[in-house]
Scaffold this active site. Structure first.
Site, PDB file in Angstrom:
ATOM      1  N   ASP A 155       0.871  -1.176   0.000  1.00 28.90           N
ATOM      2  CA  ASP A 155       0.000   0.000   0.000  1.00 28.90           C
ATOM      3  C   ASP A 155       0.910   1.228   0.000  1.00 28.90           C
ATOM      4  OD1 ASP A 155      -1.750  -2.137   0.636  1.00 28.90           O
ATOM      5  OD2 ASP A 155      -3.106  -0.785   1.697  1.00 28.90           O
ATOM      6  N   LYS A 219      -6.813   3.521  -3.684  1.00 27.70           N
ATOM      7  CA  LYS A 219      -7.230   3.550  -2.279  1.00 27.70           C
ATOM      8  C   LYS A 219      -7.426   4.995  -1.838  1.00 27.70           C
ATOM      9  CE  LYS A 219      -5.326   2.252   2.280  1.00 27.70           C
ATOM     10  NZ  LYS A 219      -4.213   1.540   2.952  1.00 27.70           N
ATOM     11  N   LYS A 255     -10.213   0.514  -2.724  1.00 31.70           N
ATOM     12  CA  LYS A 255     -10.155   0.310  -1.275  1.00 31.70           C
ATOM     13  C   LYS A 255     -10.442   1.608  -0.544  1.00 31.70           C
ATOM     14  CE  LYS A 255      -6.998  -0.991   2.502  1.00 31.70           C
ATOM     15  NZ  LYS A 255      -5.650  -1.512   2.850  1.00 31.70           N
TER      16      LYS A 255
END
Length: 319
Positions: A155, A219, A255
């Site tokens: 991430d 995300k 996400k």
């Protein structure tokens, strides 16, 4: 299915220079903020039947990246979180596992060992999380260390300062470099920190930069700022991945992270997914929740549906 490499090839002229990328990004349709927020609010009022709610709760549990990203994290805390990810409700082994456990790079090896033999992935924040303010060699080293320790997913955070200054190609090239570092070893989630991007138009542009650079997921947030995932910014990103697949054939996950704390909110996000991107995204390979406290509420609502009553305060662990 077409690959991210084929998508990059299709848009090679767009990312050839800063001017061509800027022209493309600023040529994207402007976001109707009122319309976007109204649609997100309208979809959030949808009611679902009890049988559908039970399915939605299990689906949401399976989509959680169970997360601990604190300076006080210890190996014991990470092992406890891993145990909860594998058996969220030790009294009911029909409860799905979570999708992943998300930790800092130095805790990846601990998480990997604790999750051995399970299907739960290890995700690691990297690239100078959460600010993203580091030189590219440092970001790549951070990524490399996390993958060497066993991370299945990275991430990364974009440099919001570079993005807001209009240095779009720099942001693109950094994402592409991290994507190359991940290779086939890890999937890449690209965090925009939507609360710092100021406008919906910027969120749309960041989404396209991330997808063009090879992100496997886009995300919303780090969870470290005041405004994190919202129905409206997530809806906008779902529209982006839908449109990207329509143009390239490449599917990218989404996400939302930070601020999603209860079952009612999680189900609203699942409705957004189904009604915007479609059923193909209703799977933890393509949609995740970045959360920690959300899991406890999902477990309590799950038990309520099964038994007709809520458990006492000690039914779930406090992370």
């Amino acid at each position: 299915m077409p690959t991210t490499a084929s998508a990059a090839h299709a848009f090679a002229d767009v990312t050839a220079s800063d001017s061509t990328l800027r022209r493309f990004l600023h040529g994207l349709p402007g976001v109707d903020a009122v319309g976007l927020e109204a649609r997100a609010a309208a979809l959030g009022t949808r009611s679902i039947k009890t049988t559908s709610k039970a399915y939605a709760i299990d689906l949401a549990i399976s989509m959680i990246d169970l997360t601990t990203l604190e300076g006080a994290d210890t190996p014991g805390k990470v092992r406890a979180l891993a145990a909860k990810a594998v058996h969220p409700d030790p009294t009911d082994r029909t409860t799905p596992t979570t999708a992943a456990v998300c930790v800092y790079p130095d805790m990846v090896a601990t998480a990997k060992a604790a999750l051995a033999g399970s299907d739960v992935k290890v995700a690691s924040v990297a690239t100078a999380f959460p600010a993203g303010r580091a030189a590219l060699p440092v970001k790549l080293a951070d990524t490399r260390d996390a993958i060497a320790a066993g991370a299945d997913e990275i991430d990364m955070v974009i440099d919001r300062g570079a993005f807001l200054a209009g240095r779009y190609l720099e942001v693109f090239e950094q994402i592409a470099a991290v994507r190359a570092e991940c290779g086939d070893a890890a999937r890449l989630k690209v965090i925009f920190e939507t609360g710092e991007l100021s406008t919906y138009d910027n969120i749309r542009r960041a989404s396209w930069i991330g997808m063009l650079a090879g992100a496997d997921f886009i995300k919303t947030s780090t969870g470290k700022v005041a405004v994190n995932a919202t129905p409206a910014n997530t809806l906008l990103m779902l529209e982006a991945v839908r449109d990207f697949r329509a143009q390239t054939g490449v599917q990218v996950g989404v996400k939302p992270a930070g601020g999603i704390r209860n079952t009612k909110e999680a189900i609203k996000f699942l409705v957004l997914v189904n009604e915007t991107a479609g059923a193909d995204w209703l799977d933890n390979h393509w949609f995740r929740f970045g959360a920690s406290s959300l899991l406890n509420d999902l477990l309590m609502q799950r038990q309520k549906l099964a038994t007709g009553h809520y458990s006492g305060p000690d039914y779930v662990t406090v992370d």
